[in-house]
Design a protein around this motif. Sequence first.
Motif, PDB file in Angstrom:
ATOM      1  N   HIS A 119      83.612  30.307  57.426  1.00  0.00           N
ATOM      2  CA  HIS A 119      84.383  30.387  56.257  1.00  0.00           C
ATOM      3  C   HIS A 119      83.842  29.929  55.010  1.00  0.00           C
ATOM      4  CE1 HIS A 119      88.209  30.654  58.959  1.00  0.00           C
ATOM      5  NE2 HIS A 119      87.494  30.184  59.726  1.00  0.00           N
TER       6      HIS A 119
ATOM      7  N   GLU B 149      83.532  26.500  50.597  1.00  0.00           N
ATOM      8  CA  GLU B 149      84.859  26.180  50.301  1.00  0.00           C
ATOM      9  C   GLU B 149      85.828  26.520  51.090  1.00  0.00           C
ATOM     10  OE1 GLU B 149      85.031  28.367  46.489  1.00  0.00           O
ATOM     11  OE2 GLU B 149      83.355  26.892  45.447  1.00  0.00           O
ATOM     12  N   GLY B 150      85.797  27.001  52.158  1.00  0.00           N
ATOM     13  CA  GLY B 150      86.826  27.224  52.941  1.00  0.00           C
ATOM     14  C   GLY B 150      87.589  28.646  52.709  1.00  0.00           C
ATOM     15  N   ARG B 151      87.174  29.270  51.997  1.00  0.00           N
ATOM     16  CA  ARG B 151      87.793  30.536  51.634  1.00  0.00           C
ATOM     17  C   ARG B 151      87.465  31.784  52.455  1.00  0.00           C
ATOM     18  NH1 ARG B 151      90.783  29.516  47.331  1.00  0.00           N
ATOM     19  NH2 ARG B 151      89.971  27.435  46.274  1.00  0.00           N
ATOM     20  N   GLY B 152      86.612  31.826  53.164  1.00  0.00           N
ATOM     21  CA  GLY B 152      86.040  32.821  54.325  1.00  0.00           C
ATOM     22  C   GLY B 152      85.531  34.086  53.743  1.00  0.00           C
TER      23      GLY B 152
ATOM     24  N   SER C 164      90.878  32.781  54.636  1.00  0.00           N
ATOM     25  CA  SER C 164      90.715  31.431  54.106  1.00  0.00           C
ATOM     26  C   SER C 164      91.472  30.546  54.882  1.00  0.00           C
ATOM     27  CB  SER C 164      91.401  31.641  52.607  1.00  0.00           C
ATOM     28  OG  SER C 164      91.188  30.451  52.100  1.00  0.00           O
TER      29      SER C 164
ATOM     30  N   ILE D  33      92.283  27.664  53.407  1.00  0.00           N
ATOM     31  CA  ILE D  33      92.997  26.802  52.198  1.00  0.00           C
ATOM     32  C   ILE D  33      94.672  26.920  52.212  1.00  0.00           C
ATOM     33  CG2 ILE D  33      93.473  26.295  49.725  1.00  0.00           C
ATOM     34  CD1 ILE D  33      90.666  25.758  50.777  1.00  0.00           C
ATOM     35  N   ASP D  34      95.208  28.275  52.315  1.00  0.00           N
ATOM     36  CA  ASP D  34      96.662  28.266  52.570  1.00  0.00           C
ATOM     37  C   ASP D  34      97.251  27.533  53.588  1.00  0.00           C
ATOM     38  OD1 ASP D  34      96.684  29.335  49.873  1.00  0.00           O
ATOM     39  OD2 ASP D  34      97.168  31.166  50.446  1.00  0.00           O
TER      40      ASP D  34
END
Length: 392
Positions: A90, A93-96, A103, A105-106
Amino acid sequence: MKNLIALCALTCSMSAQTASLRKAVTPVAGESWLNHLHRPYEESSMGKTWRLASSSIPDPASGVTDAEQGSRTRILRGADLYRLNCQGCHGAEGRGAPPEIASLIDPIRATSLALVDQRMKSTGMVLSRKEEMEMVRQSRAALLKRLHQGGESMPAFPHLRDDEVRSLLAYLRQLAGVPGAESQQVAVTESADRVGELVVKSTCHICHDAAGENPSPEQFSQGRIPPLSALSLRVTPAQLVQKVTQGALAPMNLSDAAFRGRMPVFEHIRPTEAAAVCGYLLRYPPAENSRPSMESAQAGRHTELQTASNDLIPEESSHVSQEDEGLSRAAVYAALGILLLIAIASWFTIRELGRLHAQNRRRGARQNFAAIEVPPSTAKPMLDSDYVERTA
């Protein structure tokens, strides 16, 4: 005597903590996640986009690391657990890497009541507090299910303990910008073998089978990925550390296409963590494939953790429960207040009615007394002389 008792208690506590740390470590088992998906490495996001080794890597010196240094414990925070378990796919920043890797984030923001309420208002949607809380509850349940049972393209992580999940999710909430997440960061104490287990099961096992035959040079040149059980036959601990953290030079007889399929560089894994991989695989040899038992363990683990979702996702889950409790208390206090006001008003009304009634009775009595006419007396007043005569 007191000092001796305290020392014994401290020793027992440390022994119990060490035992619990070692007890949590289990061997890696089963086929790799890519083989489970029947997806070649070069067609995966990792094979397409990850950075490979440069052409100027020095040979690893002997004794760079000691794989047996894993007896010491380590303090890991949520950011460390994210690096060891999630960052490989991912990103930092965790956005994949959409569309293959989604991601984070959401999905994390969907577990925050404050952010859900903010998003609903920004889109013009009006939802009650109860409806928003139900959305948050469903998002948390879906997040834990994905974490412990996996998804269509995401492996499961049933090996994570409750305290590790709590610490990891706290960092993910901070990464997603959830209000108050910074104050919820927690640290966990891990053994070096546990650190190696996390790296192996969450990163290495994505591409490498746990057990199997060591591929020949020809098979390796054709893209065959060696199993984790053959690691000690292929590289030394120092070579493994370099290969994981800096990469390894490709043999000159490999084509560009084959070079593209080589192992990428994991810069986010530290040398001590890569060294812990060696110690873990030596002390806990990989087991044969056992996918069915792994899946049953995933389902059982998720069932256990569903009941503890509020503890594992404390951001606003305890806040939401406190809000519900606060609303209930407020309603009770309001009802009691209304009843008290009604009682006071009734008492005051009854008292005033009684006072007015008594006042009216006194006024009426005075009026009746004033209306009585006393007739004038016709009797002659008796004088003192008359009294003397009569008595004489």
